[in-house]
Structure formats: structure tokens, C-alpha cells
Design an enzyme around this catalytic site. Structure first.
Site, PDB file in Angstrom:
ATOM      1  CD  GLU A  13     -60.659  -3.195  29.179  1.00 12.24           C
ATOM      2  OE1 GLU A  13     -61.045  -3.760  28.139  1.00 12.24           O
ATOM      3  OE2 GLU A  13     -61.406  -2.550  29.930  1.00 12.24           O
ATOM      4  CB  SER A 194     -55.190 -12.605  29.729  1.00 12.29           C
ATOM      5  OG  SER A 194     -55.855 -12.916  30.926  1.00 12.29           O
ATOM      6  CB  SER A 195     -52.462 -12.665  33.618  1.00 10.38           C
ATOM      7  OG  SER A 195     -53.584 -13.521  33.786  1.00 10.38           O
ATOM      8  NE  ARG A 196     -52.875  -4.710  34.017  1.00  9.27           N
ATOM      9  CZ  ARG A 196     -54.207  -4.773  33.862  1.00  9.27           C
ATOM     10  NH1 ARG A 196     -54.723  -5.735  33.113  1.00  9.27           N
ATOM     11  NH2 ARG A 196     -54.996  -3.895  34.430  1.00  9.27           N
ATOM     12  CG  LEU A 197     -48.359 -12.678  31.962  1.00  6.04           C
ATOM     13  CD1 LEU A 197     -48.524 -14.188  31.972  1.00  6.04           C
ATOM     14  CD2 LEU A 197     -47.008 -12.281  32.570  1.00  6.04           C
TER      15      LEU A 197
END
Length: 217
Positions: A13, A194-197
Site C-alpha cells: 500500500e 511514502s517509501s515506508r518513511l
């Protein structure tokens, strides 16, 4: 058909619905929680008051289940249950618990850790009186968390209590059922990015004051 590991690993996701900074958050975590909770209601999140309550059982294992938040005050969050249920027994042994709210539609979660205490009998009576009659009878009828033979055993108990209370306009609260309040010592507000950050803002209670910091995702 078995689910392939690669199919599970491929579930992703993209989190892009919001951001969270230290300056965006209020100084008091209860006020910040109330703000997010209202936004969850406005966004029509499914059961925004559903929270995962985790306790520690006598063997030292964590045990989690979903319960419903029923009140929010300046010093705690309240829920109700059977005192003799597994979570009731766990709390009687160890009064430290955690709560988790996940609002997927907003890509947010809130983690809370704290100590749990019993609500007063008056508060429990007041809430019990507000419940639908069927839920009141259900509270009397269920030996919660105990092993039972089958569904018919439960239905028989319900029928017995319906007969018992048929002439009563107000069903009394069972002595084994009531409320708890979780008094937090830690809040963590998580906003997917976003980007798991992801953004993570944590509040820790220290000497009666809330200290706010950012955590790495």
C-alpha cells in the site's frame, strides 16, 4: 488452494494521505487524540472506536483482542467488559496494558500504553443502563472466555434471563461486569508516508508533564 508466499509478500500500500510533524501536533496528547478521533468519525472510518487491547496473562504471554472505546476523559480512556473474562483476569494480575487504534482509511494508527484501573460502580451502572436490553441480557448470560459445549448452551442461558427479567423495566448490572479506565503514560501517533518513511510522534509522561519527540520509522 494455499496462498503463495510471493502473493503475500507482494501486497503493498502506498501511504500518501497525510503527513505529521512536531509542529502539527498539539502539546497535550489527549487533545491530539481527540482531534484525530473526530477526523476519523468525519471520514466515516468503520468503527473508529474499535481498539486492540493487549494484556499480559499469568504465563507471561501477551493477549490481544478488539474492544470498543466508550469514553474519553482528560485522564483516561474507558471500556467495559466482564470482570471474569480472560482480559479481566489478566488485568487483575497485571495492571499494565496497551491500546491500538488503526484507521486504515486515513493511514493512521495510535498506540497507547498505560495502567488500567476500575471505574466506579456508579459509572458502570450508568453505562450499563444505556445499553440495549439485548446487550444487557447478553452480559448476564455469557460466562465470557469459559469453554461451553455449544451455541445452544448460550441460547438457553439467554432465554432463562429473558424470563427472569421479563417484568423489569430496568435490568440491573451484574456485579461481575463493569468498566475500566486506561491512564496513559505513552502515546504514539503514526501517519503513513511514502517509501515506508512514516511519521511517528511520541508523547511520554515524565514528572506529570508530556514530552514530545519524533521516532524514526
Amino acid at each position: 488452494m494455499a496462498i503463495e508466499h510471493k502473493d503475500i509478500a507482494a501486497i503493498r500500500e502506498d501511504y500518501s494521505k497525510g503527513s505529521l510533524s512536531e509542529n502539527d501536533t498539539l502539546a497535550n496528547p489527549f487533545e491530539q487524540f481527540e482531534l484525530w478521533f473526530k477526523q476519523a468519525i468525519t471520514s466515516q472510518v468503520l468503527e473508529p472506536n474499535a481498539m486492540v487491547l493487549s494484556t499480559i496473562n499469568k504465563e507471561g504471554y501477551p493477549s490481544s483482542r478488539v474492544v470498543l472505546l466508550k469514553d474519553l476523559k482528560a485522564d483516561g480512556l474507558s471500556f467495559f467488559t466482564n470482570y471474569t473474562s480472560q482480559k479481566g483476569k489478566d488485568i487483575a494480575e497485571y495492571d499494565k496494558v496497551s491500546l491500538l487504534f488503526f484507521w486504515g482509511e486515513l493511514q493512521r494508527q495510535v498506540r497507547i500504553e498505560g495502567r488500567v484501573t476500575y471505574l466506579s460502580p456508579e459509572d458502570s451502572d450508568e453505562y450499563f443502563a444505556s445499553r440495549p436490553r439485548g446487550s444487557q441480557i447478553g452480559a448476564w448470560s455469557s460466562p465470557q472466555s469459559e469453554i461451553i459445549a455449544d451455541r445452544s448452551f448460550l441460547e438457553k442461558l439467554v432465554a432463562e434471563h429473558e424470563r427472569e427479567f421479563t417484568d423489569l423495566d430496568a435490568i440491573p448490572r451484574p456485579s461481575f461486569w463493569g468498566g475500566y479506565m486506561v491512564q496513559p503514560v505513552r502515546f504514539e501517533f503514526w501517519q503513513g508516508r511514502s517509501s515506508r518513511l512514516h511519521d511517528r510522534i511520541i508523547y511520554t509522561l515524565s514528572n506529570s508533564e508530556w514530552i514530545k519527540n519524533r521516532l524514526a520509522p
